[in-house]
Enzyme design. Structure first.
Site, short mmCIF file in Angstrom:
data_model
loop_
_atom_site.label_atom_id
_atom_site.label_comp_id
_atom_site.label_asym_id
_atom_site.label_seq_id
_atom_site.Cartn_x
_atom_site.Cartn_y
_atom_site.Cartn_z
N PRO A 14 -8.55 -12.30 -8.86
CA PRO A 14 -9.17 -13.62 -8.67
C PRO A 14 -9.56 -14.33 -9.96
CG PRO A 14 -10.75 -11.88 -8.18
CD PRO A 14 -9.44 -11.20 -8.43
N GLY A 49 -8.91 -15.05 -14.37
CA GLY A 49 -7.90 -15.02 -15.42
C GLY A 49 -7.95 -13.68 -16.11
N GLY A 50 -9.16 -13.31 -16.51
CA GLY A 50 -9.33 -12.03 -17.16
C GLY A 50 -10.73 -11.50 -16.94
N MET A 51 -10.89 -10.20 -17.11
CA MET A 51 -12.20 -9.57 -17.01
C MET A 51 -12.30 -8.56 -18.14
SD MET A 51 -15.11 -9.24 -15.55
CE MET A 51 -16.30 -8.16 -16.35
N GLU A 52 -13.39 -8.68 -18.88
CA GLU A 52 -13.54 -7.96 -20.15
C GLU A 52 -13.96 -6.50 -19.98
OE1 GLU A 52 -15.40 -10.38 -18.92
OE2 GLU A 52 -17.50 -10.27 -19.51
N HIS A 58 -10.12 -14.43 -25.58
CA HIS A 58 -11.41 -14.55 -24.90
C HIS A 58 -11.93 -13.18 -24.46
CE1 HIS A 58 -14.41 -16.60 -22.24
NE2 HIS A 58 -14.25 -15.49 -21.53
N GLU A 59 -11.11 -12.45 -23.74
CA GLU A 59 -11.58 -11.14 -23.22
C GLU A 59 -11.84 -10.18 -24.37
OE1 GLU A 59 -12.54 -11.53 -20.38
OE2 GLU A 59 -11.26 -13.20 -19.76
N HIS A 79 -15.22 -10.77 -25.92
CA HIS A 79 -16.32 -10.18 -25.15
C HIS A 79 -16.67 -8.77 -25.65
CE1 HIS A 79 -17.54 -12.90 -21.99
NE2 HIS A 79 -16.33 -13.05 -21.50
N GLU A 104 -20.86 -15.95 -22.11
CA GLU A 104 -19.65 -16.77 -22.06
C GLU A 104 -19.57 -17.86 -23.13
OE1 GLU A 104 -17.17 -15.79 -20.49
OE2 GLU A 104 -18.05 -14.38 -19.05
N ASP A 161 -22.60 -16.08 -9.00
CA ASP A 161 -21.31 -16.76 -9.07
C ASP A 161 -21.45 -18.26 -9.25
OD1 ASP A 161 -18.84 -15.29 -8.78
OD2 ASP A 161 -18.30 -16.91 -7.39
N TYR A 200 -19.98 -21.64 -20.21
CA TYR A 200 -18.81 -21.48 -21.08
C TYR A 200 -18.75 -22.56 -22.16
CZ TYR A 200 -16.73 -18.10 -17.81
OH TYR A 200 -16.49 -16.99 -17.04
N ARG A 224 -5.64 -16.57 -8.10
CA ARG A 224 -6.61 -16.87 -9.16
C ARG A 224 -7.47 -18.06 -8.73
NH1 ARG A 224 -4.71 -18.13 -15.38
NH2 ARG A 224 -6.80 -18.44 -16.23
N LYS A 268 -9.54 -20.05 -10.09
CA LYS A 268 -9.53 -21.26 -10.90
C LYS A 268 -8.40 -22.20 -10.49
CE LYS A 268 -7.60 -22.14 -15.25
NZ LYS A 268 -7.46 -22.05 -16.70
N1 BES Z 1 -16.37 -12.34 -17.49
C1 BES Z 1 -15.54 -13.42 -17.10
C2 BES Z 1 -15.16 -13.36 -15.65
C3 BES Z 1 -16.32 -13.37 -14.66
C4 BES Z 1 -17.47 -14.11 -14.90
C5 BES Z 1 -16.23 -12.66 -13.51
C6 BES Z 1 -18.52 -14.09 -13.99
C7 BES Z 1 -17.27 -12.64 -12.59
C8 BES Z 1 -18.43 -13.36 -12.84
C9 BES Z 1 -14.28 -13.50 -17.94
O1 BES Z 1 -14.46 -13.15 -19.27
C10 BES Z 1 -13.83 -14.93 -17.96
O2 BES Z 1 -14.57 -15.75 -18.43
N2 BES Z 1 -12.65 -15.22 -17.45
C11 BES Z 1 -12.09 -16.54 -17.41
C12 BES Z 1 -11.06 -16.75 -18.46
C13 BES Z 1 -11.54 -17.31 -19.75
C14 BES Z 1 -10.36 -17.56 -20.67
C15 BES Z 1 -12.39 -18.53 -19.62
C16 BES Z 1 -11.39 -16.71 -16.09
O3 BES Z 1 -11.13 -15.72 -15.42
O4 BES Z 1 -11.09 -17.85 -15.73
ZN ZN Z 2 -15.59 -14.63 -20.29
#
Ligand code: BES
Ligand code: ZN
Length: 612
Positions: A278, A280-283, A307-308, A311, A330, A385, A393, A563, A565
């Protein structure tokens, strides 16, 4: 009262409910943990992964640090089936599950014996565990084997591990994970690089981490080395493309270290998950979880890796103490991501990214309630959330960029290096950060106007980029009647990056006609684009214009990846008209079983599904 309890214990708890002392007015938002009394030092997981029953079953052994006199441990759980709770000697401990609390789950209160620093919880997760997605073979890329992955951030670790599910508590962890033959297990820890015949994999995470960084993925995975301390995991058919796309990873790690100090997690690997991931990435430490939708074939979407990776300092090393301080994770990470991108790809390239970020931020601020645009959020009683907006961000990013521009890079970078060093492996509140900054940064500017007030202060930096100014100019000319072929030749669009196209599409208004859409499509082939970011922006126009030739692509895009987003804006756009909403519901009915709970929760809300 839990009927599984031994009789003597049931009897005792008639007199003293373990929970009666735990007022629901919690000192920590989003967690029932009382870490000042008792905190988890180390977690050992012993879990069997059962695809038949869709359960993770086994035990969590918790090593505790106790304040003298503290006799209760409160754990967060959500939908866990607890079988038993025992002490180090194997003797049963008294325990009680409290009433379910909205989105937080149920506190598990455990009575601790006078001495002893270990608790073993035998339990199983349920198929409905929100962190976990169980994929059938058909839902994977290669369609041969089942797949599982977890997503613990922000408060979903408690749906698969009984823990103190707050970023204010850190623990080391180890795990023994048993999986079916043919599958490999990987975690946010030391990882195997190939399968073994036993299906049993052991893991170590020696650096203390908060619970939201607990992670597990299981599937038919291959590993391929990228550099001396980095590599990629993916399904067999994805691995080659993944290795090519991530070729600059080692350069990113070096650039990051040069900026803000040594990488403290030994290895940096990335796993590409099936397309339902769901985010883009998770660190997840040592192992970033990534969406395959960044595999564009031209490395144009790798800022997500920057980005990841970033983190690993901002977030994983110095961690937001609560989700109200989310911008410390973030905002710092977007800032750091930008610096890595600049170091590896140059200022002009990075400024294109910054400009897209600023435009997105200005857009989103208009839609948010004023209080939700403070950097310091107030998420009490809400799902954390809700804090995942452009504020943490991108307002966070521009706040730090403003400070950098004020004091100059030399002082600023030294300050940040010192900050990461000073607070490594600790949690940080907004207030403590501001205090640290007041003491260590020589800057005369109203920082509080950014943190404790709405909107974007006047001293927000501007971002000028010739490249994107051109893309916007091209869009303006197209809107004024210039034919796409002429735009192509005049602006040399064959040299454009993904970011030029994003800006072009975002500068084309929201009233394109079907004829305009067709003329753009004929020359630029947007409908056929294999780039997820361009596809997303194009499909918004497709919906608004009712451009029929794009509708099949809309459907494959919405069913082919999960995803959030990308899903959210598209479903929202569809839901604006009655006819569009019908289309949305039809597609969603088909797509929903393939989405992760994080995404269905958001889309259910948009389409008004399952609301009482
Ligand atoms: N840690 C976040 C993802 C997240 C935040 C999951 C809050 C659950 C709750 C991750 O580092 C992130 O920010 N992902 C972004 C991508 C980034 C390039 C902005 C995403 O998934 O869109
Ligand atoms: Zn992030």
């Amino acid at each position: 009262m839990n009927t599984l309890l031994p009789r003597s214990i049931q009897f005792a708890s008639l007199f003293l409910s373990l929970l009666s002392m735990n007022t629901f007015a919690q000192s920590l938002p989003h967690s029932c943990a009382r870490p000042d009394d008792v905190s988890i030092r180390h977690l050992h997981l012993d879990l069997k992964v059962d695809f038949e029953t869709q359960r993770l079953a086994g035990s969590a052994t918790l090593a505790l640090t106790r304040r003298p006199g503290a006799d209760r441990l409160y754990l967060d759980t959500n939908g866990l089936d607890i079988e038993s709770v025992t002490g180090a000697d194997g003797a049963d401990l008294t325990w009680e599950l409290g009433e379910p609390q909205q989105m937080l789950g149920r506190p598990l209160a455990i009575g601790l014996p006078p001495a002893g620093d270990q608790v073993v919880v035998k339990y199983a997760s349920r198929p409905s565990a929100e962190a976990v997605q169980w994929l059938t073979p058909e839902q994977t890329t290669d369609k041969k084997y089942p797949f599982l992955f977890t997503q613990s951030q922000a408060i979903l670790a408690r749906t698969w591990v009984p823990c103190q599910d707050t970023p204010a508590v850190r623990m080391t962890y180890s795990a023994k994970i048993t999986v079916p033959p043919h599958l490999l297990a990987v975690m946010s820890a030391s990882n195997p690089q190939k399968k073994n015949v036993t299906g049993v994999y052991e893991f170590q995470m020696r650096q203390p981490i908060p619970s939201y960084l607990l992670a597990l993925a299981v599937g038919d995975l291959r590993f391929h080395q990228l550099g001396p301390r980095s590599g990629v995991y993916a399904e067999p058919s994805v691995i080659e493309k993944a290795v090519w796309e991530l070729q600059d990873t080692e350069r990113m790690i070096s650039a990051a270290e040069e900026l803000y100090g040594p990488y403290r997690w030994d290895r940096y690997d990335v796993i590409f998950l099936p397309s339902s991931f769901p985010f883009g990435g998770m660190e997840n430490p040592r192992l970033t979880f990534a969406t395959p939708t960044i595999l564009a074939g031209d490395r144009s979407l790798v800022s997500l890796i920057a980005h990841e990776l970033a983190h690993s300092w901002s977030g994983n090393l110095v961690t937001n103490a609560t989700w109200n301080d989310f911008w410390l994770n973030e905002g710092f990470t977007v800032y750091f991501e930008q610096r890595i991108m600049e170091a590896v790809y140059g200022r002009d390239y990075a400024e294109m990214l910054a400009r897209l970020t600023l435009d997105g931020l200005l857009d989103e601020i208009k839609q948010l309630d004023g209080r939700d645009t403070w950097l310091k959020l107030d998420l009490a009683g809400r799902n954390p959330d809700d804090g995942m907006t452009a504020i943490a961000y991108d307002k966070g990013y521009f706040f730090l960029r403003m400070l950098e521009e004020r004091v100059g890079r030399q002082q600023w970078d030294a300050f940040l290096r010192g900050y990461f060093e000073q607070f490594a492996f600790r949690s940080m509140t907004t207030e403590a950060f501001l205090e640290y900054m007041d003491e260590h940064l020589d800057v005369d500017v109203d920082t509080r106007a950014w943190v404790y007030a709405p909107g974007l202060p006047d001293n927000c930096p501007a971002v000028e980029t010739v490249e994107l100014a051109n893309a916007a100019k091209a869009a303006g000319e197209f809107l004024a009647g210039t034919l796409p072929a002429k735009i192509r030749d005049e602006y040399h669009t064959d040299k454009w990056t993904t970011h030029h196209w994003n800006h072009f599409l975002r500068s084309s208004g929201d009233g394109l006609t079907v004829d305009q859409m067709a003329s753009l499509d004929a020359v630029f082939n947007f409908t056929a684009s294999g780039n997820s970011e361009i596809t997303h922006d194009w499909l918004l126009h497709v919906i608004r214009a009712g451009y029929e030739p794009g509708m099949r692509k809309l459907e494959t895009f919405l069913t082919g990846q999960g995803r959030r987003k990308f899903l959210k804006p598209l479903y929202e756009e569809l839901a604006k008209t009655a006819a569009g909403k019908e289309v949305a519901l039809r597609i969603y009915r088909q797509a929903r079983p393939g989405y992760h709970a994080v995404s269905t929760q958001t889309i259910d809300e948009i389409l008004g599904i399952g609301q009482e």
